[in-house]
Design an enzyme around this catalytic site. Structure first.
Site, PDB file in Angstrom:
ATOM      1  N   HIS A   1      37.895 -28.801 109.076  1.00 57.93           N
ATOM      2  CA  HIS A   1      37.574 -29.488 107.791  1.00 57.93           C
ATOM      3  C   HIS A   1      36.531 -28.787 107.065  1.00 57.93           C
ATOM      4  O   HIS A   1      35.466 -28.763 107.605  1.00 57.93           O
ATOM      5  CB  HIS A   1      37.565 -31.107 108.099  1.00 57.93           C
ATOM      6  CG  HIS A   1      38.747 -31.789 108.395  1.00 57.93           C
ATOM      7  ND1 HIS A   1      38.670 -33.328 108.153  1.00 57.93           N
ATOM      8  CD2 HIS A   1      39.781 -31.408 108.926  1.00 57.93           C
ATOM      9  CE1 HIS A   1      40.070 -33.440 108.634  1.00 57.93           C
ATOM     10  NE2 HIS A   1      40.701 -32.518 109.146  1.00 57.93           N
TER      11      HIS A   1
ATOM     12  N   TYR B   1      26.369 -35.241 107.125  1.00 55.75           N
ATOM     13  CA  TYR B   1      27.724 -35.417 107.639  1.00 55.75           C
ATOM     14  C   TYR B   1      27.957 -34.182 108.376  1.00 55.75           C
ATOM     15  O   TYR B   1      28.589 -34.327 109.668  1.00 55.75           O
ATOM     16  CB  TYR B   1      28.667 -35.692 106.538  1.00 55.75           C
ATOM     17  CG  TYR B   1      30.107 -36.311 107.062  1.00 55.75           C
ATOM     18  CD1 TYR B   1      30.140 -37.513 106.864  1.00 55.75           C
ATOM     19  CD2 TYR B   1      31.132 -35.239 107.477  1.00 55.75           C
ATOM     20  CE1 TYR B   1      31.689 -37.906 107.431  1.00 55.75           C
ATOM     21  CE2 TYR B   1      32.170 -35.716 107.688  1.00 55.75           C
ATOM     22  CZ  TYR B   1      32.493 -37.086 107.898  1.00 55.75           C
ATOM     23  OH  TYR B   1      33.625 -37.405 108.299  1.00 55.75           O
TER      24      TYR B   1
ATOM     25  N   PRO C   1      30.498 -46.676 112.861  1.00 62.09           N
ATOM     26  CA  PRO C   1      31.080 -45.289 112.955  1.00 62.09           C
ATOM     27  C   PRO C   1      31.234 -44.687 111.658  1.00 62.09           C
ATOM     28  O   PRO C   1      31.835 -43.678 111.353  1.00 62.09           O
ATOM     29  CB  PRO C   1      32.428 -45.697 113.492  1.00 62.09           C
ATOM     30  CG  PRO C   1      32.528 -47.332 113.049  1.00 62.09           C
ATOM     31  CD  PRO C   1      31.070 -47.893 112.992  1.00 62.09           C
TER      32      PRO C   1
ATOM     33  N   TYR D   1      37.676 -41.567 102.377  1.00 65.76           N
ATOM     34  CA  TYR D   1      36.754 -42.626 102.725  1.00 65.76           C
ATOM     35  C   TYR D   1      37.087 -43.507 101.409  1.00 65.76           C
ATOM     36  O   TYR D   1      36.641 -43.108 100.532  1.00 65.76           O
ATOM     37  CB  TYR D   1      35.460 -42.260 102.778  1.00 65.76           C
ATOM     38  CG  TYR D   1      34.983 -41.908 104.272  1.00 65.76           C
ATOM     39  CD1 TYR D   1      34.262 -42.594 105.033  1.00 65.76           C
ATOM     40  CD2 TYR D   1      35.067 -40.387 104.420  1.00 65.76           C
ATOM     41  CE1 TYR D   1      33.999 -42.067 106.371  1.00 65.76           C
ATOM     42  CE2 TYR D   1      34.798 -39.918 105.778  1.00 65.76           C
ATOM     43  CZ  TYR D   1      34.107 -40.807 106.722  1.00 65.76           C
ATOM     44  OH  TYR D   1      33.690 -40.434 107.916  1.00 65.76           O
TER      45      TYR D   1
ATOM     46  N   LYS E   1      28.635 -40.297 113.680  1.00 70.23           N
ATOM     47  CA  LYS E   1      27.409 -39.749 114.394  1.00 70.23           C
ATOM     48  C   LYS E   1      27.366 -40.215 115.760  1.00 70.23           C
ATOM     49  O   LYS E   1      26.517 -39.586 116.250  1.00 70.23           O
ATOM     50  CB  LYS E   1      26.150 -40.477 113.607  1.00 70.23           C
ATOM     51  CG  LYS E   1      25.868 -39.891 112.280  1.00 70.23           C
ATOM     52  CD  LYS E   1      25.660 -38.333 112.226  1.00 70.23           C
ATOM     53  CE  LYS E   1      26.277 -37.613 110.700  1.00 70.23           C
ATOM     54  NZ  LYS E   1      26.939 -36.291 111.019  1.00 70.23           N
TER      55      LYS E   1
END
Length: 386
Positions: free
Chosen positions: A72, A380, A288, A196, A292
């Site tokens: 991604h 991220y 979550p 998200y 991580k």
């Protein structure tokens, strides 16, 4: 019975540590309480930072990852009926990869066994000594053995025996007023990159498991009864929370797995006592939202493998002595990022109108500011290890 490093726990952290040590000529024994089938089926997160994929490839354990992993280059924040893309690779030069933890475990188990590694499943650790290092365990026949070693790596998770063996621990924790209802569904993902979503009814996440399997999550109360969520209700709620003004559609399909996971943050300090070293969930838990948990476990064992390699190669304890402080710097950064993502995207049931307006303002800022996007992307995709 003797080895150089006794590793308690046969999840990804323990198996990767054993593999990395083997590449440096260091012997280890992995002791895992569950059977192999359980370990290889255990559903966990699967979003890998650039550093995690790099170490798997460089160690020779990335062949199937490269073939089946979904790379991604961005993610989407969705709120207010619109999507806002965060171009991870454009901002950082790095990627993330979707590859399930179950598959990493299968790859590492196969690698260790092919290399003649000593991985013992269904083995109950009943005691350990961190000063004159040894681990006492009960085998599948019920016989008790003592494994003497130079060092012990506690990779046995939050409920394992390793952390209670560290005296004088300081612990820090936070419970969140919500949980995740997660599903696996046999349906092609409705998105090419993770979504998200923040919605008045709560958070939702659209993840991927493979081109044919979707992984999705809903924010629910922490005491929610999963029986209250038949499949039809789950799909209806997901569709509502992902809805956009341009009519985006969510693909639905058979749900093959569903569970509810509470959300918490936890850190134990220090991550070392004498010759016992804690790694992964044995030392820290993150919500979550920031993806991580697995990546922190990997970074811990990379630091530990480097330190043990230096010790056996040169006799120097410098990196071993710095292990806890080195790991905790990255742990606390990941804890903050995970907390930030969680509070940015979830709806606190106790929040008043003022707090909700602040949250929306923050989302608008992250979606429009190059600096804010870069901060999100850097964390991220993963900060440097060590």
């Amino acid at each position: 019975m003797r080895t150089q490093v006794a590793i308690i726990g046969g999840g990804p952290a323990g198996l990767l540590l054993s593999h990395l040590l083997h590449l440096q000529g260091i012997d280890s024994v992995v002791l895992e309480s569950r059977d192999r089938g359980y370990v290889e089926r255990r559903q966990r997160a699967g979003m890998l930072e650039q550093g995690t994929t790099d170490v798997l490839r460089e160690s020779g354990a990335g062949e199937r990852l490269d073939r089946e992993g979904l790379v991604h280059h961005g993610l989407e924040l969705r709120f207010g009926g619109a999507g806002h893309r965060i171009p991870l690779t454009d901002l950082t030069g790095r990627t993330v990869t979707v590859y399930a933890q179950t598959e990493i475990v299968k790859d590492l188990v196969a690698k260790r066994l092919a290399d003649g590694g000593d991985v013992r499943f269904e083995t109950e650790v009943i005691g350990l000594d961190a000063s004159a290092p040894s681990v006492t365990f009960r085998d599948t026949a019920g016989e008790v053995h003592t494994l003497e070693c130079d060092y012990i790596a506690g990779c046995d998770g939050f409920h394992g025996v390793s952390r209670p063996a560290v005296p004088g621990l300081r612990t820090f924790s936070r419970e969140y007023p919500f949980a995740w209802l997660g599903i696996l569904a046999d349906v092609p993902p409705s998105t090419e990159e993770l979504i998200y979503a923040n919605h008045d009814r709560g958070f939702a996440l659209h993840s991927l498991r493979s081109p044919q399997v979707s992984r999705l999550y809903l924010q629910v109360p922490p005491d929610e009864d999963i029986a209250a969520w038949p499949d039809a209700r789950i799909w209806e709620e997901l569709a509502a929370r992902f809805a956009t003004d341009d009519g985006w559609k969510l693909h639905e399909g058979p749900i093959t797995d569903k569970s509810i996971t509470p959300m918490r943050s936890f850190v134990a300090e220090p991550m070392r006592h004498d010759r016992l070293f804690l790694a992964g969930d044995a030392a820290h838990i993150v919500p979550p939202t920031g993806a991580k948990g697995l990546n922190l476990a990997v970074s811990d064992v990379i630091v530990l493998a480097r330190a043990l390699t230096e010790r056996y190669a040169s006799g120097s304890d410098t990196l071993l002595d710095a292990y806890s402080s080195t790991c905790l710097r990255r742990v606390w950064r990941a804890e903050h990022f995970s907390y930030w993502m969680t509070t940015l995207l979830h709806v606190d049931p106790a929040a008043d109108g003022f707090a909700l307006r602040l949250q929306r303002s923050h989302l608008d800022y992250v979606a429009s500011s190059e600096a804010a996007k870069t901060m999100l992307a850097e964390n991220y995709t993963g900060l440097p290890i060590g």
